[in-house]
Design a protein around this motif. Structure first.
Motif, PDB file in Angstrom:
ATOM      1  N   PHE A  24       0.834  -1.200   0.000  1.00 33.61           N
ATOM      2  CA  PHE A  24       0.000   0.000   0.000  1.00 33.61           C
ATOM      3  C   PHE A  24       0.873   1.255   0.000  1.00 33.61           C
ATOM      4  O   PHE A  24       1.803   1.394   0.785  1.00 33.61           O
ATOM      5  CB  PHE A  24      -0.891  -0.021   1.242  1.00 33.61           C
ATOM      6  CG  PHE A  24      -1.729   1.212   1.422  1.00 33.61           C
ATOM      7  CD1 PHE A  24      -2.669   1.563   0.482  1.00 33.61           C
ATOM      8  CD2 PHE A  24      -1.578   2.013   2.540  1.00 33.61           C
ATOM      9  CE1 PHE A  24      -3.457   2.695   0.646  1.00 33.61           C
ATOM     10  CE2 PHE A  24      -2.357   3.134   2.720  1.00 33.61           C
ATOM     11  CZ  PHE A  24      -3.287   3.477   1.775  1.00 33.61           C
ATOM     12  N   GLY A  25       0.591   2.172  -0.927  1.00 33.62           N
ATOM     13  CA  GLY A  25       1.239   3.472  -0.923  1.00 33.62           C
ATOM     14  C   GLY A  25       2.665   3.505  -1.434  1.00 33.62           C
ATOM     15  O   GLY A  25       3.384   4.476  -1.177  1.00 33.62           O
ATOM     16  N   VAL A  26       3.104   2.471  -2.191  1.00 34.28           N
ATOM     17  CA  VAL A  26       4.494   2.468  -2.669  1.00 34.28           C
ATOM     18  C   VAL A  26       4.659   3.232  -3.977  1.00 34.28           C
ATOM     19  O   VAL A  26       5.787   3.437  -4.424  1.00 34.28           O
ATOM     20  CB  VAL A  26       5.044   1.028  -2.831  1.00 34.28           C
ATOM     21  CG1 VAL A  26       5.102   0.321  -1.497  1.00 34.28           C
ATOM     22  CG2 VAL A  26       4.233   0.245  -3.846  1.00 34.28           C
ATOM     23  N   GLY A  27       3.563   3.621  -4.641  1.00 35.83           N
ATOM     24  CA  GLY A  27       3.687   4.445  -5.839  1.00 35.83           C
ATOM     25  C   GLY A  27       3.248   3.798  -7.134  1.00 35.83           C
ATOM     26  O   GLY A  27       3.590   4.271  -8.216  1.00 35.83           O
ATOM     27  N   LYS A  28       2.446   2.746  -7.055  1.00 33.01           N
ATOM     28  CA  LYS A  28       2.026   2.030  -8.267  1.00 33.01           C
ATOM     29  C   LYS A  28       1.186   2.916  -9.185  1.00 33.01           C
ATOM     30  O   LYS A  28       1.431   2.982 -10.396  1.00 33.01           O
ATOM     31  CB  LYS A  28       1.256   0.763  -7.870  1.00 33.01           C
ATOM     32  CG  LYS A  28       2.070  -0.211  -7.036  1.00 33.01           C
ATOM     33  CD  LYS A  28       1.268  -1.424  -6.623  1.00 33.01           C
ATOM     34  CE  LYS A  28       0.087  -1.108  -5.740  1.00 33.01           C
ATOM     35  NZ  LYS A  28       0.495  -0.544  -4.412  1.00 33.01           N
ATOM     36  N   THR A  29       0.186   3.582  -8.625  1.00 32.79           N
ATOM     37  CA  THR A  29      -0.671   4.453  -9.428  1.00 32.79           C
ATOM     38  C   THR A  29       0.138   5.600 -10.032  1.00 32.79           C
ATOM     39  O   THR A  29      -0.042   5.954 -11.201  1.00 32.79           O
ATOM     40  CB  THR A  29      -1.811   5.021  -8.566  1.00 32.79           C
ATOM     41  OG1 THR A  29      -2.618   3.941  -8.069  1.00 32.79           O
ATOM     42  CG2 THR A  29      -2.688   5.969  -9.370  1.00 32.79           C
ATOM     43  N   PRO A  54      -4.336   7.432 -18.281  1.00 32.86           N
ATOM     44  CA  PRO A  54      -4.470   6.175 -17.542  1.00 32.86           C
ATOM     45  C   PRO A  54      -5.859   5.988 -16.953  1.00 32.86           C
ATOM     46  O   PRO A  54      -6.541   6.954 -16.608  1.00 32.86           O
ATOM     47  CB  PRO A  54      -3.419   6.300 -16.437  1.00 32.86           C
ATOM     48  CG  PRO A  54      -3.241   7.772 -16.252  1.00 32.86           C
ATOM     49  CD  PRO A  54      -3.438   8.386 -17.618  1.00 32.86           C
ATOM     50  N   LEU A  55      -6.244   4.727 -16.873  1.00 38.28           N
ATOM     51  CA  LEU A  55      -7.481   4.360 -16.189  1.00 38.28           C
ATOM     52  C   LEU A  55      -7.142   4.055 -14.746  1.00 38.28           C
ATOM     53  O   LEU A  55      -6.236   3.263 -14.468  1.00 38.28           O
ATOM     54  CB  LEU A  55      -8.106   3.129 -16.839  1.00 38.28           C
ATOM     55  CG  LEU A  55      -9.233   2.451 -16.067  1.00 38.28           C
ATOM     56  CD1 LEU A  55     -10.458   3.348 -16.007  1.00 38.28           C
ATOM     57  CD2 LEU A  55      -9.576   1.094 -16.684  1.00 38.28           C
ATOM     58  N   THR A  56      -7.818   4.700 -13.820  1.00 36.97           N
ATOM     59  CA  THR A  56      -7.591   4.438 -12.409  1.00 36.97           C
ATOM     60  C   THR A  56      -8.909   4.087 -11.733  1.00 36.97           C
ATOM     61  O   THR A  56      -9.979   4.466 -12.203  1.00 36.97           O
ATOM     62  CB  THR A  56      -6.974   5.653 -11.693  1.00 36.97           C
ATOM     63  OG1 THR A  56      -7.902   6.759 -11.764  1.00 36.97           O
ATOM     64  CG2 THR A  56      -5.658   6.062 -12.341  1.00 36.97           C
ATOM     65  N   THR A  57      -8.803   3.351 -10.644  1.00 34.21           N
ATOM     66  CA  THR A  57      -9.994   2.991  -9.869  1.00 34.21           C
ATOM     67  C   THR A  57      -9.792   3.420  -8.423  1.00 34.21           C
ATOM     68  O   THR A  57     -10.006   2.666  -7.497  1.00 34.21           O
ATOM     69  CB  THR A  57     -10.271   1.481  -9.938  1.00 34.21           C
ATOM     70  OG1 THR A  57      -9.111   0.764  -9.469  1.00 34.21           O
ATOM     71  CG2 THR A  57     -10.595   1.044 -11.354  1.00 34.21           C
ATOM     72  N   ASP A 105      -4.999  -0.108 -11.868  1.00 31.54           N
ATOM     73  CA  ASP A 105      -4.661   1.021 -12.719  1.00 31.54           C
ATOM     74  C   ASP A 105      -4.272   0.444 -14.075  1.00 31.54           C
ATOM     75  O   ASP A 105      -3.753  -0.668 -14.155  1.00 31.54           O
ATOM     76  CB  ASP A 105      -3.483   1.816 -12.149  1.00 31.54           C
ATOM     77  CG  ASP A 105      -3.756   2.326 -10.753  1.00 31.54           C
ATOM     78  OD1 ASP A 105      -4.793   2.975 -10.566  1.00 31.54           O
ATOM     79  OD2 ASP A 105      -2.939   2.068  -9.855  1.00 31.54           O
ATOM     80  N   PHE A 106      -4.501   1.199 -15.140  1.00 35.36           N
ATOM     81  CA  PHE A 106      -4.170   0.701 -16.468  1.00 35.36           C
ATOM     82  C   PHE A 106      -3.567   1.809 -17.300  1.00 35.36           C
ATOM     83  O   PHE A 106      -4.049   2.941 -17.311  1.00 35.36           O
ATOM     84  CB  PHE A 106      -5.424   0.168 -17.179  1.00 35.36           C
ATOM     85  CG  PHE A 106      -5.174  -0.229 -18.607  1.00 35.36           C
ATOM     86  CD1 PHE A 106      -4.539  -1.419 -18.919  1.00 35.36           C
ATOM     87  CD2 PHE A 106      -5.551   0.613 -19.647  1.00 35.36           C
ATOM     88  CE1 PHE A 106      -4.285  -1.776 -20.239  1.00 35.36           C
ATOM     89  CE2 PHE A 106      -5.306   0.268 -20.973  1.00 35.36           C
ATOM     90  CZ  PHE A 106      -4.672  -0.940 -21.261  1.00 35.36           C
ATOM     91  N   GLY A 107      -2.479   1.470 -17.999  1.00 36.43           N
ATOM     92  CA  GLY A 107      -1.843   2.416 -18.899  1.00 36.43           C
ATOM     93  C   GLY A 107      -1.154   1.683 -20.035  1.00 36.43           C
ATOM     94  O   GLY A 107      -1.149   0.453 -20.087  1.00 36.43           O
ATOM     95  N   ARG A 108      -0.561   2.443 -20.948  1.00 38.49           N
ATOM     96  CA  ARG A 108       0.117   1.852 -22.110  1.00 38.49           C
ATOM     97  C   ARG A 108       1.333   2.680 -22.469  1.00 38.49           C
ATOM     98  O   ARG A 108       1.302   3.904 -22.391  1.00 38.49           O
ATOM     99  CB  ARG A 108      -0.837   1.809 -23.304  1.00 38.49           C
ATOM    100  CG  ARG A 108      -0.311   1.022 -24.515  1.00 38.49           C
ATOM    101  CD  ARG A 108      -1.199   1.246 -25.732  1.00 38.49           C
ATOM    102  NE  ARG A 108      -0.939   2.542 -26.366  1.00 38.49           N
ATOM    103  CZ  ARG A 108      -1.831   3.203 -27.115  1.00 38.49           C
ATOM    104  NH1 ARG A 108      -3.044   2.712 -27.291  1.00 38.49           N
ATOM    105  NH2 ARG A 108      -1.511   4.362 -27.668  1.00 38.49           N
ATOM    106  N   TYR A 119       1.302  -3.091 -22.055  1.00 40.05           N
ATOM    107  CA  TYR A 119       0.087  -2.752 -21.325  1.00 40.05           C
ATOM    108  C   TYR A 119       0.390  -2.900 -19.839  1.00 40.05           C
ATOM    109  O   TYR A 119       0.809  -3.963 -19.384  1.00 40.05           O
ATOM    110  CB  TYR A 119      -1.064  -3.658 -21.737  1.00 40.05           C
ATOM    111  CG  TYR A 119      -1.578  -3.386 -23.137  1.00 40.05           C
ATOM    112  CD1 TYR A 119      -2.169  -2.167 -23.436  1.00 40.05           C
ATOM    113  CD2 TYR A 119      -1.463  -4.335 -24.146  1.00 40.05           C
ATOM    114  CE1 TYR A 119      -2.643  -1.901 -24.712  1.00 40.05           C
ATOM    115  CE2 TYR A 119      -1.927  -4.077 -25.419  1.00 40.05           C
ATOM    116  CZ  TYR A 119      -2.514  -2.865 -25.695  1.00 40.05           C
ATOM    117  OH  TYR A 119      -2.976  -2.598 -26.963  1.00 40.05           O
ATOM    118  N   LEU A 120       0.193  -1.833 -19.090  1.00 40.05           N
ATOM    119  CA  LEU A 120       0.567  -1.788 -17.682  1.00 40.05           C
ATOM    120  C   LEU A 120      -0.657  -1.922 -16.789  1.00 40.05           C
ATOM    121  O   LEU A 120      -1.647  -1.194 -16.960  1.00 40.05           O
ATOM    122  CB  LEU A 120       1.280  -0.471 -17.371  1.00 40.05           C
ATOM    123  CG  LEU A 120       2.444  -0.093 -18.296  1.00 40.05           C
ATOM    124  CD1 LEU A 120       2.971   1.285 -17.938  1.00 40.05           C
ATOM    125  CD2 LEU A 120       3.549  -1.139 -18.230  1.00 40.05           C
TER     126      LEU A 120
END
Length: 209
Positions: free
Chosen positions: A37-42, A53-56, A84-87, A97-98
Motif C-alpha cells: 500500500f502506498g508504494v507508488g504504483k498508481t 491512464p485508467l484508475t480505480t 490502474d491501467f496504462g500503455r 500494457y501496464l
C-alpha cells in the motif's frame, strides 16, 4: 421497423488520436506493477503511460482504520480498489500494457486475475516498509511471473546499498534491483526497460516459457 432521423442512435466517439494504438505495433505485452500500500504504483502508471491512464481510486474512509497499514503514507486520501491501467510503446513494434495492482491486503484477491497472462512484473518497494514486499514477491513466484525490484525514492526513506537490499529481501543474484523515482517519466520508463532486458535474457537462456 422504420426510424425517423430523430430516432437515430448517436455515434459513439472513438479513442482520441493520441490514444490509438500505433499502426506499426506488432506485439503487445502485459506487465503488472505490484507492491504494498502506498508504494507508488498508481503514480508510476500515470507518469509513464502515453495514454490517459485508467484508475480505480476511491476516497479513503474511517472504515479502513485498523485494517489498512498506511505507515509512511499517512497523507494519502485515495487508494486503488481494483487496478490502474496504462500503455507505453517501448519501440515502434512493441507495446506494453501496464496493470497496477491494489496494495491493500483486503484487495489482494484480485491479484490472481491481474497476474493472468502477465509476462513480467515490477515490484515497487519502500525501504521504510520492506516487510510488505515478501508476500508480494511470494505471490509472483507462486504464479511463475518473473519480476525485478524497483526501490521508489521517497524523500524521507533510508537509503541502503543495493547488495544490502538484495540480502534483506532474500533475492536471487540474477534478479535486477534498480532505484526509481516513479514521479518521473524517464525513471519509470528506464525501470520498464530493465524489466524487458531481464525478460529477454530469461528467454534467451530458456528460463522463460
Amino acid at each position: 421497423m422504420d426510424f425517423n432521423a430523430s430516432d437515430a442512435v448517436p455515434a459513439i466517439p472513438g479513442p482520441r488520436t493520441e490514444e490509438r494504438l500505433p499502426q506499426t505495433a506488432q506485439a503487445a505485452v502485459k506487465i503488472v506493477i505490484v507492491g504494498g500500500f502506498g508504494v507508488g504504483k498508481t503514480t508510476m502508471v500515470g507518469s509513464v503511460s502515453e495514454i490517459r491512464p485508467l484508475t480505480t481510486e476511491e476516497t479513503m474512509t474511517q472504515a479502513g482504520i485498523g485494517i489498512d497499514d498506511n505507515y509512511g503514507s499517512e497523507t494519502k486520501t485515495a487508494t486503488t480498489v481494483a487496478m490502474d491501467f496504462g500503455r507505453i510503446s517501448i519501440t515502434e513494434k512493441l507495446v506494453l500494457y501496464l496493470f497496477g495492482t491494489p496494495g491493500q491486503e483486503r484487495f489482494w484477491f484480485l491479484w490472481n486475475r491481474l497476474f493472468e497472462g502477465a509476462l513480467g512484473a515490477v515490484v515497487l518497494v519502500d525501504t521504510r516498509r520492506l516487510d510488505v514486499s515478501f508476500d508480494v514477491m511470494g505471490r509472483l513466484e507462486e504464479r511463475g511471473v518473473p519480476f525485478i525490484v524497483a526501490v521508489n525514492s521517497f524523500p524521507d526513506a533510508p537509503r541502503h546499498p543495493i547488495e544490502e537490499l538484495r540480502g534483506a529481501l532474500d533475492l536471487a543474484p540474477d534478479i535486477p534491483i534498480v532505484e526509481c523515482d516513479v514521479r518521473r517519466r524517464a525513471s519509470s520508463r528506464d525501470t520498464l526497460l530493465t524489466l524487458m532486458h531481464f525478460l529477454h535474457s530469461l528467454a534467451r537462456s530458456g528460463a522463460l516459457t
